[in-house]
Write a protein that holds these residues in place. Sequence first.
Motif, mmCIF file in Angstrom:
data_model
loop_
_atom_site.group_PDB
_atom_site.id
_atom_site.type_symbol
_atom_site.label_atom_id
_atom_site.label_comp_id
_atom_site.label_asym_id
_atom_site.label_seq_id
_atom_site.Cartn_x
_atom_site.Cartn_y
_atom_site.Cartn_z
ATOM 1 N N ASN A 144 0.823 -1.210 0.000
ATOM 2 C CA ASN A 144 0.000 0.000 0.000
ATOM 3 C C ASN A 144 0.857 1.261 0.000
ATOM 4 N N VAL A 145 1.908 1.234 0.812
ATOM 5 C CA VAL A 145 2.807 2.390 0.850
ATOM 6 C C VAL A 145 3.475 2.575 -0.504
ATOM 7 N N PHE A 146 3.891 1.464 -1.104
ATOM 8 C CA PHE A 146 4.524 1.533 -2.425
ATOM 9 C C PHE A 146 3.562 2.135 -3.444
ATOM 10 N N SER A 147 2.295 1.695 -3.387
ATOM 11 C CA SER A 147 1.293 2.205 -4.319
ATOM 12 C C SER A 147 1.042 3.691 -4.091
ATOM 13 N N ARG A 148 0.922 4.080 -2.809
ATOM 14 C CA ARG A 148 0.684 5.494 -2.510
ATOM 15 C C ARG A 148 1.883 6.349 -2.901
ATOM 16 N N ARG A 149 3.080 5.804 -2.697
ATOM 17 C CA ARG A 149 4.280 6.548 -3.098
ATOM 18 C C ARG A 149 4.295 6.761 -4.613
ATOM 19 N N GLU A 150 3.909 5.717 -5.352
ATOM 20 C CA GLU A 150 3.870 5.851 -6.814
ATOM 21 C C GLU A 150 2.867 6.924 -7.230
ATOM 22 N N GLN A 151 1.700 6.914 -6.584
ATOM 23 C CA GLN A 151 0.691 7.923 -6.895
ATOM 24 C C GLN A 151 1.189 9.318 -6.539
ATOM 25 N N HIS A 152 1.843 9.392 -5.370
ATOM 26 C CA HIS A 152 2.384 10.689 -4.943
ATOM 27 C C HIS A 152 3.451 11.179 -5.917
ATOM 28 N N ASN A 153 4.341 10.271 -6.322
ATOM 29 C CA ASN A 153 5.395 10.649 -7.266
ATOM 30 C C ASN A 153 4.808 11.056 -8.611
ATOM 31 N N LYS A 154 3.720 10.367 -9.009
ATOM 32 C CA LYS A 154 3.059 10.713 -10.270
ATOM 33 C C LYS A 154 2.457 12.112 -10.181
ATOM 34 N N LYS A 155 1.847 12.413 -9.028
ATOM 35 C CA LYS A 155 1.285 13.751 -8.840
ATOM 36 C C LYS A 155 2.379 14.813 -8.887
ATOM 37 N N LEU A 156 3.508 14.502 -8.237
ATOM 38 C CA LEU A 156 4.626 15.448 -8.263
ATOM 39 C C LEU A 156 5.140 15.645 -9.683
ATOM 40 N N LYS A 157 5.232 14.524 -10.423
ATOM 41 C CA LYS A 157 5.705 14.598 -11.803
ATOM 42 C C LYS A 157 4.748 15.414 -12.657
ATOM 43 N N ASP A 158 3.430 15.142 -12.498
ATOM 44 C CA ASP A 158 2.432 15.883 -13.271
ATOM 45 C C ASP A 158 2.459 17.366 -12.913
ATOM 46 N N ALA A 159 2.597 17.642 -11.602
ATOM 47 C CA ALA A 159 2.645 19.038 -11.162
ATOM 48 C C ALA A 159 3.881 19.738 -11.713
ATOM 49 N N ASN A 160 5.000 19.008 -11.728
ATOM 50 C CA ASN A 160 6.238 19.584 -12.250
ATOM 51 C C ASN A 160 6.130 19.842 -13.751
ATOM 52 N N GLU A 161 5.508 18.891 -14.469
ATOM 53 C CA GLU A 161 5.321 19.079 -15.907
ATOM 54 C C GLU A 161 4.408 20.264 -16.182
ATOM 55 N N GLU A 162 3.353 20.393 -15.361
ATOM 56 C CA GLU A 162 2.439 21.522 -15.525
ATOM 57 C C GLU A 162 3.147 22.841 -15.234
ATOM 58 N N LYS A 163 4.006 22.801 -14.220
ATOM 59 C CA LYS A 163 4.769 23.995 -13.866
ATOM 60 C C LYS A 163 5.724 24.387 -14.993
ATOM 61 N N GLN A 164 6.376 23.370 -15.580
ATOM 62 C CA GLN A 164 7.281 23.636 -16.693
ATOM 63 C C GLN A 164 6.527 24.179 -17.900
ATOM 64 N N LYS A 165 5.319 23.626 -18.108
ATOM 65 C CA LYS A 165 4.493 24.095 -19.218
ATOM 66 C C LYS A 165 4.089 25.551 -19.009
ATOM 67 N N GLU A 166 3.687 25.867 -17.773
ATOM 68 C CA GLU A 166 3.314 27.247 -17.458
ATOM 69 C C GLU A 166 4.506 28.181 -17.617
ATOM 70 N N LYS A 167 5.680 27.689 -17.209
ATOM 71 C CA LYS A 167 6.886 28.503 -17.341
ATOM 72 C C LYS A 167 7.206 28.763 -18.807
ATOM 73 N N SER A 168 7.061 27.708 -19.631
ATOM 74 C CA SER A 168 7.319 27.862 -21.069
ATOM 75 C C SER A 168 6.338 28.847 -21.690
ATOM 76 N N ASN A 169 5.062 28.726 -21.287
ATOM 77 C CA ASN A 169 4.053 29.651 -21.807
ATOM 78 C C ASN A 169 4.343 31.080 -21.364
ATOM 79 N N ALA A 170 4.786 31.211 -20.103
ATOM 80 C CA ALA A 170 5.100 32.544 -19.588
ATOM 81 C C ALA A 170 6.264 33.161 -20.358
ATOM 82 N N ILE A 171 7.271 32.321 -20.654
ATOM 83 C CA ILE A 171 8.419 32.807 -21.424
ATOM 84 C C ILE A 171 7.983 33.241 -22.817
ATOM 85 N N PHE A 172 7.138 32.392 -23.438
ATOM 86 C CA PHE A 172 6.662 32.710 -24.788
ATOM 87 C C PHE A 172 5.860 34.007 -24.786
ATOM 88 N N ASN A 173 4.957 34.137 -23.796
ATOM 89 C CA ASN A 173 4.150 35.354 -23.702
ATOM 90 C C ASN A 173 5.016 36.571 -23.417
#
Length: 266
Positions: A144-173
């Motif tokens: 269960n901990v392994f599964s929750r850690r994977e979900q947590h890491n996925k959320k962190l990865k998705d959040a980081n990708e979204e942050k990078q996307k926002e940063k790229s958009n901000a740079i472009f704008n």
Amino acid sequence: MKNLFFLLFFLTFQLFSQNNPEFFDMPTAQKVLNQVKGKDKADTYIQQCATLSRLSRIALYRMSDFEELEDNVLMAAKKKQNEEYITFYKEVRQRYSNEIKSLELDKNAKDWDATIGNFSNNEEFQKNIINTLFNERAKNQYNNVFSRREQHNKKLKDANEEKQKEKSNAIFNNILAHGFFWIVMFSFLIFGAILTIRGYNWRKRLLKYEFENTTSGGVVGFDDFGKAQKHSSNKTFSGILIFIGVVIFMIALLLINITIVNNKLF
């Protein structure tokens, strides 16, 4: 009957002493010593220490989740269990050193650490620990901990990708927003350079005329007074043109450098 009672009590005690109910039924260090056996005494000591080493890491990082870190009782049980693994590890290591090969020697100690590391980091060895030493409660918690850690890491990865996307958009704008600024600045750079070059070439032609038409007495010859006056004016204007071109070029260059240094674009 009395003997049977004591036998049942002993077996029950042994059963519960094999796992730690305060920390998700993780196997105790004594259980490791009871169940982990190698092909000989040396191999037994090595496998026991490798198992204790791995269990210590599992206890620290794989049996409790982020939310559970605030549970002081659980954290105390975790600390106590980990200390038990470490204590038994040291005891078994000392037995190996006393009975098999002295680990006081640096070479033997390095060989020991390498051997323990190879066992402890082996994926099949790790799976065997879970399958043979963990009961259902411990396995469920581990998974269960392994599964929750994977979900947590996925959320962190998705959040980081979204942050990078926002940063790229901000740079472009930001680039678009500053587009006019850069067009103007580079236009001024080019304009200033053109003025400077034209002023320099103009002055160069005037100086060439003076060189070719200067008498031995150092006087520049002209056909009439009007041409002499025009030559003097052109010489002045060429200098002004060079000055204006240099000023425009340097101001544009300075503004570009300030913008880059202050990180206003990126």
